[in-house]
Design a protein around this motif. Structure first.
Motif: not given
Length: 143
Positions: A11-13, A37-42
């Motif tokens: 959650x960045x600007x 944003x929610x699941x991108x790191x997976x």
């Protein structure tokens, strides 16, 4: 993951602004950005898991000796030789029927092609006869 990247699954600007703009211009883009944003790191883990599951499935099929033979037309024995012989004869008969049907279809298509060619030839000859007739009338009128 690089935490200094401008667009990262957090959650960045920048990601919030892209999500809002996506919803404003074309809602599926905003929804895709929200999912990122929610699941991108997976995402790297998901790709690895899919590849691993596919490799395990193919390995199991090969270990069982099937090697997808049922999809390529290989028949397994039913355990009853009389039934297997009958099945093989029926399959041969059906193959012969298929071959006969294919031959009949190709003969019919050739017949239709010849009919079309004859009709086209007739129409062309009629056109040329009318053209000659009109040309000869025009020659008489011009004199």
């Amino acid at each position: 993951m690089n935490t200094s990247a401008l667009i990262r699954p957090a959650w960045t600007p920048a990601t919030i602004a892209l999500m809002v703009l996506g919803f404003i211009f074309f809602w599926p883009l905003g929804l895709a950005m929200l999912a990122y944003i929610i699941w991108g790191d997976r995402l790297p883990g998901v790709k690895r898991d899919i590849n691993q599951a596919t490799d395990e499935f193919v390995g199991k099929c090969r270990r069982k000796g099937q090697d997808f033979s049922r999809f390529t037309g290989g028949m397994q024995s039913s355990g009853n030789s009389a039934f297997d012989d009958w099945r093989d004869e029926e399959l041969k008969r059906l193959d012969e029927e298929r071959r006969k049907l294919d031959e009949a279809r190709s003969e019919f298509e050739a017949h239709i092609r010849e009919l079309r060619r004859a009709r086209d030839r007739e129409e062309f000859e009629r056109f040329m006869a009318e053209r000659r007739k009109n040309t000869s009338k025009d020659d008489v009128i011009e004199l």
